[in-house]
Write a protein that holds these residues in place. Sequence first.
Motif, PDB file in Angstrom:
ATOM      1  N   SER A 158       0.837  -1.195   0.000  1.00  0.00           N
ATOM      2  CA  SER A 158       0.000   0.000   0.000  1.00  0.00           C
ATOM      3  C   SER A 158       0.874   1.248   0.000  1.00  0.00           C
ATOM      4  N   ASP A 159       0.423   2.260  -0.718  1.00  0.00           N
ATOM      5  CA  ASP A 159       1.116   3.553  -0.700  1.00  0.00           C
ATOM      6  C   ASP A 159       0.926   4.263   0.643  1.00  0.00           C
ATOM      7  N   TRP A 160      -0.076   3.847   1.423  1.00  0.00           N
ATOM      8  CA  TRP A 160      -0.382   4.493   2.710  1.00  0.00           C
ATOM      9  C   TRP A 160      -0.230   3.476   3.840  1.00  0.00           C
ATOM     10  N   PRO A 161       0.155   3.929   5.046  1.00  0.00           N
ATOM     11  CA  PRO A 161       0.277   2.987   6.165  1.00  0.00           C
ATOM     12  C   PRO A 161      -1.076   2.565   6.752  1.00  0.00           C
ATOM     13  N   GLN A 162      -2.108   3.436   6.645  1.00  0.00           N
ATOM     14  CA  GLN A 162      -3.365   3.164   7.354  1.00  0.00           C
ATOM     15  C   GLN A 162      -4.023   1.829   6.981  1.00  0.00           C
ATOM     16  N   PRO A 163      -4.206   1.516   5.674  1.00  0.00           N
ATOM     17  CA  PRO A 163      -4.871   0.243   5.366  1.00  0.00           C
ATOM     18  C   PRO A 163      -4.079  -0.969   5.889  1.00  0.00           C
ATOM     19  N   ILE A 164      -2.749  -0.858   5.880  1.00  0.00           N
ATOM     20  CA  ILE A 164      -1.919  -1.971   6.358  1.00  0.00           C
ATOM     21  C   ILE A 164      -2.092  -2.139   7.871  1.00  0.00           C
ATOM     22  N   ASP A 165      -2.133  -1.012   8.594  1.00  0.00           N
ATOM     23  CA  ASP A 165      -2.356  -1.084  10.045  1.00  0.00           C
ATOM     24  C   ASP A 165      -3.717  -1.704  10.354  1.00  0.00           C
ATOM     25  N   GLN A 166      -4.728  -1.305   9.579  1.00  0.00           N
ATOM     26  CA  GLN A 166      -6.078  -1.850   9.805  1.00  0.00           C
ATOM     27  C   GLN A 166      -6.122  -3.342   9.500  1.00  0.00           C
ATOM     28  N   LEU A 167      -5.426  -3.752   8.430  1.00  0.00           N
ATOM     29  CA  LEU A 167      -5.375  -5.179   8.101  1.00  0.00           C
ATOM     30  C   LEU A 167      -4.678  -5.957   9.222  1.00  0.00           C
ATOM     31  N   ALA A 168      -3.572  -5.389   9.723  1.00  0.00           N
ATOM     32  CA  ALA A 168      -2.819  -6.062  10.790  1.00  0.00           C
ATOM     33  C   ALA A 168      -3.719  -6.298  12.001  1.00  0.00           C
ATOM     34  N   GLN A 169      -4.558  -5.310  12.327  1.00  0.00           N
ATOM     35  CA  GLN A 169      -5.480  -5.473  13.463  1.00  0.00           C
ATOM     36  C   GLN A 169      -6.552  -6.511  13.165  1.00  0.00           C
ATOM     37  N   LEU A 170      -7.160  -6.389  11.978  1.00  0.00           N
ATOM     38  CA  LEU A 170      -8.276  -7.274  11.630  1.00  0.00           C
ATOM     39  C   LEU A 170      -7.819  -8.734  11.555  1.00  0.00           C
ATOM     40  N   TYR A 171      -6.609  -8.958  11.064  1.00  0.00           N
ATOM     41  CA  TYR A 171      -6.138 -10.323  10.834  1.00  0.00           C
ATOM     42  C   TYR A 171      -5.215 -10.825  11.952  1.00  0.00           C
ATOM     43  N   ALA A 172      -5.216 -10.128  13.097  1.00  0.00           N
ATOM     44  CA  ALA A 172      -4.289 -10.486  14.181  1.00  0.00           C
ATOM     45  C   ALA A 172      -4.487 -11.932  14.651  1.00  0.00           C
ATOM     46  N   ALA A 173      -5.736 -12.436  14.588  1.00  0.00           N
ATOM     47  CA  ALA A 173      -6.006 -13.780  15.114  1.00  0.00           C
ATOM     48  C   ALA A 173      -5.719 -14.883  14.102  1.00  0.00           C
ATOM     49  N   TYR A 174      -5.367 -14.510  12.864  1.00  0.00           N
ATOM     50  CA  TYR A 174      -5.133 -15.523  11.824  1.00  0.00           C
ATOM     51  C   TYR A 174      -3.772 -16.169  12.024  1.00  0.00           C
ATOM     52  N   PRO A 175      -3.635 -17.447  11.610  1.00  0.00           N
ATOM     53  CA  PRO A 175      -2.328 -18.097  11.721  1.00  0.00           C
ATOM     54  C   PRO A 175      -1.283 -17.316  10.926  1.00  0.00           C
ATOM     55  N   PRO A 176      -0.079 -17.120  11.467  1.00  0.00           N
ATOM     56  CA  PRO A 176       0.929 -16.334  10.753  1.00  0.00           C
ATOM     57  C   PRO A 176       1.349 -17.032   9.458  1.00  0.00           C
ATOM     58  N   PRO A 177       1.466 -16.270   8.362  1.00  0.00           N
ATOM     59  CA  PRO A 177       1.832 -16.886   7.079  1.00  0.00           C
ATOM     60  C   PRO A 177       3.290 -17.340   7.074  1.00  0.00           C
ATOM     61  N   SER A 178       3.555 -18.378   6.289  1.00  0.00           N
ATOM     62  CA  SER A 178       4.948 -18.783   6.092  1.00  0.00           C
ATOM     63  C   SER A 178       5.168 -19.036   4.607  1.00  0.00           C
ATOM     64  N   GLY A 179       6.409 -19.004   4.175  1.00  0.00           N
ATOM     65  CA  GLY A 179       6.728 -19.226   2.766  1.00  0.00           C
ATOM     66  C   GLY A 179       6.395 -18.015   1.914  1.00  0.00           C
ATOM     67  N   PRO A 180       6.549 -18.163   0.589  1.00  0.00           N
ATOM     68  CA  PRO A 180       6.278 -17.029  -0.306  1.00  0.00           C
ATOM     69  C   PRO A 180       4.779 -16.865  -0.572  1.00  0.00           C
TER      70      PRO A 180
END
Lengths: 353, 287
Positions: B17-39
């Motif tokens: 993202s060109d802006w930090p806000q959507p990424i911060d919101q995604l990080a909050q919304l997806y906090a409970a998801y299993p952490p991704p691994s690999g490419p």
Amino acid sequence: MSAVWTLIDLLAGRRDPATLDDREWESVISVARAEALAATLAERLADAGVPGEIAALVADLRTAAKVQQNAALWEAEMARRALEPAGVRFVLLKGTAYAAAGLPNAAGRQIGDLDIMVAREDLDRAEAALLAAGWEWVKSDPYDDAYYRQHMHELPPLIHKDRDRMIDVHHTILPLTHRARPDAGAMLADARSCTAPFDRSERDEGFLVLEPGQMAVHCAAHVMADGDLAGGLRNLWDMHCLLENGLAVDADFGLHVLETAAYHRLSAPVCRAIRLSRHLFGTGVPDYDWPIITISFAMTHSDRLFLRALTARDDWGRPTRPLTRLLFYLRAHWLRMPPLMLARHLWVKWRRG
Amino acid sequence: MHSIHLSIGPAHFRVGSDWPQPIDQLAQLYAAYPPPSGPANATVRLFAARPWRRFIRPAVHIGGDFTIPDALPLPLSMGLLAAEMAMNLQMALGWRRHLLLHASAVARDGCALIMSGASGSGKSTLAALLGESGDWRLMGDEFALFDPAGGNALAFPRPVSLKNAAIGEMTARVPAERFGPLLKGTPKGDIRHMVPRPDALAAMHQPATPALILFPRFGAELSVARIAPSELFVRLTEASTNYALLGEVGFTALTRLVTSVPALTVSYPDSASGLELVKQLWAEVAP
């Protein structure tokens, strides 16, 4: 190392896939998708033992490309069924031709529209036969239509009303307004048949494709003398594969391509395509150093500018170097039209917004 | 470029993202998801069409590996919605590993209930309600994935995109920490994302056998009607984003689905009666 160069090195076999980390892989995949080379890369990686998720993606891409290729060949068969009864002889060009002839670059190659070439005197009959068989005009704008018919190397694009697929009917390989006027008649006369991919037991002649030297010249003219280098890497990969394929049976295939290019007065774009293909992918076309004539495919200064345009992508697959791109956009128009005509064309386009 | 990696079922997105806000919101919304691994296997981008539009009246365009021309941008306040739309777009246009149906899905005892239908049919709300009932796990409310090899349904449990009245219905029964911010006045009205229950996220890689396909219709009189396989086939080709692109593989997978799984249209006046009806129908077909 930028992702676009990692892609080039992987295709050329200069980079061991095992040395890529996760972040490099995802960047390479994005760039390959943007350059329409994702399934081509997948074919190169098929037996490379790439890590789990990439192996799954490689399988996805290869399967999808095979489906697409089958559909493209079926579209060629549909064109044959429309044109043959009308007595129109046609030659397959570009992606569909590579697939029909089973050339090495066909594996994984993206195929969009069906490109065919017919003799100019057959153009009206071809058009009528296709319209009767369910193809329709895409653009009905009178200026565009007239422009295509007077100045282009193809009919305005037609799309099939049921299958929703486009056909470009060419009668030569470069726009009529282009400074070079290749001999399309010779290309058609030299065309040869390849095995038919669909069962036609009664009379199995297959499709016609260009003679290998002519095919390489067309590929080079397409990428170097027409358009703004969009998809240039993909076209140069085609060039590399066509040259390698020819070199496998004739060590002097490069000379044959040069002779063919000289006949069509396309030596400059063909030489540039060979130089860039050799630089990018390590094509095995040798230099020649005879007592009177020297042929060298060493990169020139202007080739470096082409290289900058060809590799103008960041690791997210976004186009970069806007000034270089603008330069090649302007060059594409400059090549295509004499200045006065260009001015008129841009004026009409601008007035219509 | 600000970025985050998100792993949702078989998809692994790299979101830039060109802006930090959507990424911060995604990080909050997806906090409970299993952490991704690999490419990552898909790339999504949120970008400003012109450099200055990053700062002056910022407009978020969606792009990535696959783009559609002329997609209208969203204001930065709806950046989260843009990110969700962009991920949907990558799946719809680019995913080839599975047959994709535009449908919601829930699973119970290894068997899947698939609900398809137009936007506003109630398929998302029903799936969300079933997912909260405790007996079911939510597999997804946007796409149902089918493995062409074995016919299994796979989960794509993105946060449920609740719209308008459904927002109130769910906030009444689900803890506040599982909701994203309320997005008011989007092109589809008010939208609020709800994260599936932790057990649904933990089980997101477990396949389920398709057992019942429903076409819900919210706001109509209670009724149930059987759909013949032939009609089901046509309806599902329309609901699929990649059926035609898969070629013969897609045809075989869809044929297997329509010949092996019963399908019904169900109409219901309100969510409560819809929920009861679905449970009753499930009891009749459940293996």
